[in-house]
Motif scaffolding. Sequence first.
Motif, mmCIF file in Angstrom:
data_model
loop_
_atom_site.group_PDB
_atom_site.id
_atom_site.type_symbol
_atom_site.label_atom_id
_atom_site.label_comp_id
_atom_site.label_asym_id
_atom_site.label_seq_id
_atom_site.Cartn_x
_atom_site.Cartn_y
_atom_site.Cartn_z
ATOM 1 N N LEU A 66 7.802 -14.320 2.092
ATOM 2 C CA LEU A 66 6.354 -14.425 1.947
ATOM 3 C C LEU A 66 5.680 -13.100 2.288
ATOM 4 C CD1 LEU A 66 3.688 -16.019 1.654
ATOM 5 C CD2 LEU A 66 3.960 -16.699 4.048
ATOM 6 N N ALA A 67 6.253 -12.368 3.218
ATOM 7 C CA ALA A 67 5.680 -11.091 3.660
ATOM 8 C C ALA A 67 5.639 -10.053 2.538
ATOM 9 C CB ALA A 67 6.475 -10.547 4.841
ATOM 10 N N TYR A 68 6.510 -10.177 1.548
ATOM 11 C CA TYR A 68 6.530 -9.230 0.425
ATOM 12 C C TYR A 68 5.170 -9.187 -0.266
ATOM 13 C CZ TYR A 68 8.446 -6.731 -3.622
ATOM 14 O OH TYR A 68 8.698 -5.811 -4.602
ATOM 15 N N SER A 69 4.436 -10.293 -0.216
ATOM 16 C CA SER A 69 3.116 -10.338 -0.858
ATOM 17 C C SER A 69 2.105 -9.437 -0.148
ATOM 18 C CB SER A 69 2.598 -11.782 -0.906
ATOM 19 O OG SER A 69 2.403 -12.282 0.404
ATOM 20 N N PHE A 70 2.445 -8.920 1.038
ATOM 21 C CA PHE A 70 1.555 -8.010 1.746
ATOM 22 C C PHE A 70 1.786 -6.545 1.370
ATOM 23 C CE2 PHE A 70 0.770 -11.762 4.094
ATOM 24 C CZ PHE A 70 -0.469 -11.603 4.685
ATOM 25 N N LEU A 71 2.838 -6.266 0.609
ATOM 26 C CA LEU A 71 3.085 -4.874 0.220
ATOM 27 C C LEU A 71 1.934 -4.251 -0.570
ATOM 28 C CD1 LEU A 71 6.858 -4.386 -0.603
ATOM 29 C CD2 LEU A 71 5.515 -3.429 1.263
ATOM 30 N N PRO A 72 1.312 -4.962 -1.500
ATOM 31 C CA PRO A 72 0.167 -4.335 -2.176
ATOM 32 C C PRO A 72 -0.938 -3.904 -1.192
ATOM 33 C CG PRO A 72 0.902 -6.216 -3.433
ATOM 34 C CD PRO A 72 1.666 -6.242 -2.131
ATOM 35 N N LEU A 73 -1.162 -4.678 -0.151
ATOM 36 C CA LEU A 73 -2.148 -4.290 0.856
ATOM 37 C C LEU A 73 -1.691 -3.036 1.602
ATOM 38 C CD1 LEU A 73 -4.720 -4.749 2.487
ATOM 39 C CD2 LEU A 73 -3.413 -6.333 3.935
ATOM 40 N N ALA A 74 -0.417 -3.000 1.973
ATOM 41 C CA ALA A 74 0.123 -1.819 2.661
ATOM 42 C C ALA A 74 0.023 -0.589 1.766
ATOM 43 C CB ALA A 74 1.570 -2.072 3.076
ATOM 44 N N TYR A 75 0.328 -0.747 0.492
ATOM 45 C CA TYR A 75 0.221 0.374 -0.439
ATOM 46 C C TYR A 75 -1.241 0.754 -0.694
ATOM 47 C CZ TYR A 75 5.193 -0.164 -1.511
ATOM 48 O OH TYR A 75 6.562 -0.223 -1.433
ATOM 49 N N ALA A 76 -2.131 -0.238 -0.687
ATOM 50 C CA ALA A 76 -3.555 0.035 -0.894
ATOM 51 C C ALA A 76 -4.109 0.914 0.228
ATOM 52 C CB ALA A 76 -4.343 -1.269 -0.992
ATOM 53 N N VAL A 77 -3.639 0.713 1.450
ATOM 54 C CA VAL A 77 -4.086 1.558 2.558
ATOM 55 C C VAL A 77 -3.782 3.016 2.234
ATOM 56 C CG1 VAL A 77 -3.596 2.172 4.963
ATOM 57 C CG2 VAL A 77 -3.940 -0.220 4.335
ATOM 58 N N LEU A 78 -2.589 3.277 1.740
ATOM 59 C CA LEU A 78 -2.198 4.643 1.396
ATOM 60 C C LEU A 78 -3.004 5.163 0.204
ATOM 61 C CD1 LEU A 78 1.554 3.912 1.832
ATOM 62 C CD2 LEU A 78 0.328 5.675 3.123
ATOM 63 N N TRP A 79 -3.069 4.374 -0.861
ATOM 64 C CA TRP A 79 -3.754 4.789 -2.082
ATOM 65 C C TRP A 79 -5.224 5.110 -1.810
ATOM 66 C CZ3 TRP A 79 -1.679 5.288 -7.007
ATOM 67 C CH2 TRP A 79 -2.597 5.529 -8.028
ATOM 68 N N TYR A 80 -5.891 4.190 -1.134
ATOM 69 C CA TYR A 80 -7.330 4.375 -0.947
ATOM 70 C C TYR A 80 -7.653 5.386 0.152
ATOM 71 C CZ TYR A 80 -7.888 1.103 -4.633
ATOM 72 O OH TYR A 80 -7.826 0.526 -5.872
ATOM 73 N N ALA A 81 -6.732 5.648 1.039
ATOM 74 C CA ALA A 81 -6.902 6.771 1.971
ATOM 75 C C ALA A 81 -6.838 8.082 1.186
ATOM 76 C CB ALA A 81 -5.841 6.747 3.062
ATOM 77 N N GLY A 82 -5.881 8.179 0.270
ATOM 78 C CA GLY A 82 -5.804 9.360 -0.591
ATOM 79 C C GLY A 82 -7.033 9.486 -1.469
ATOM 80 N N ARG A 83 -7.475 8.383 -2.001
ATOM 81 C CA ARG A 83 -8.667 8.385 -2.862
ATOM 82 C C ARG A 83 -9.902 8.805 -2.067
ATOM 83 N NH1 ARG A 83 -11.868 3.828 -5.824
ATOM 84 N NH2 ARG A 83 -12.477 4.967 -7.659
ATOM 85 N N ALA A 106 -2.812 6.844 7.593
ATOM 86 C CA ALA A 106 -2.592 5.836 6.549
ATOM 87 C C ALA A 106 -1.151 5.330 6.568
ATOM 88 C CB ALA A 106 -2.938 6.405 5.178
ATOM 89 N N ALA A 107 -0.186 6.225 6.773
ATOM 90 C CA ALA A 107 1.220 5.814 6.804
ATOM 91 C C ALA A 107 1.492 4.894 7.988
ATOM 92 C CB ALA A 107 2.134 7.037 6.843
ATOM 93 N N SER A 110 -0.164 1.543 7.126
ATOM 94 C CA SER A 110 0.590 0.901 6.056
ATOM 95 C C SER A 110 1.888 0.302 6.586
ATOM 96 C CB SER A 110 0.887 1.919 4.946
ATOM 97 O OG SER A 110 1.680 1.333 3.951
ATOM 98 N N PHE A 111 2.589 1.077 7.406
ATOM 99 C CA PHE A 111 3.833 0.554 7.966
ATOM 100 C C PHE A 111 3.557 -0.629 8.879
ATOM 101 C CE2 PHE A 111 7.143 0.220 11.139
ATOM 102 C CZ PHE A 111 8.233 -0.015 10.299
ATOM 103 N N ALA A 112 2.508 -0.573 9.675
ATOM 104 C CA ALA A 112 2.178 -1.682 10.567
ATOM 105 C C ALA A 112 1.903 -2.957 9.767
ATOM 106 C CB ALA A 112 0.986 -1.325 11.446
#
Length: 177
Positions: A66-83, A106-107, A110-112
């Motif tokens: 179920l936790a795999y569904s949180f990866l887009p959120l973790a990746y969004a932290v990185l993406w939108y920090a860069g943005r 952001a890393a 995201s990891f947390a």
Amino acid sequence: MAVMIATRFKHFGDVLHLPDASMAVFFLGGLYLRHHWTFVVMVLLSVALDWVSISFAGVSDFCITLAYSFLPLAYAVLWYAGRWYAPHMDRRMLSLLGAFGVSLVAAVLSFAISNGSFYWLGGRYAQPHMTEYVSRLWLWGPLFVRTTLIYLAVALVLHALIERLASSSSEHGNAKI
């Protein structure tokens, strides 16, 4: 996309495989690509690569919970920090150091998110508790964050070199006019 494809299959790397660059790729995507639709494409690519690696390359599906569904959120932290940082990017060293600092924060966040969702929602730990979570966070966090920062340092050095080459060729071109 090519860097993610080349590094996604072996998450910790070995002699033949580099460590997973996905976290760095998402930050750089936000920094340079910025568009929301591109973020969605990159998330779909990461899911497709995981599916291929599990289905055909013998990679364990231990992390697919179920936790795999949180990866887009973790990746969004990185993406939108860069943005968010993108308008501040230029060829000044301070700008590049700022990008590195933002990517560090952001890393870590995201990891947390990815590690925390796996620990608390993944169903892999019979009786999760905060002490064990924090010890696991400290065990794995530095590895993932360090790997991300190494990729980002390389990318930012390349950015600086390209900026320097572009400005010197521009200066030489203007001198001839």
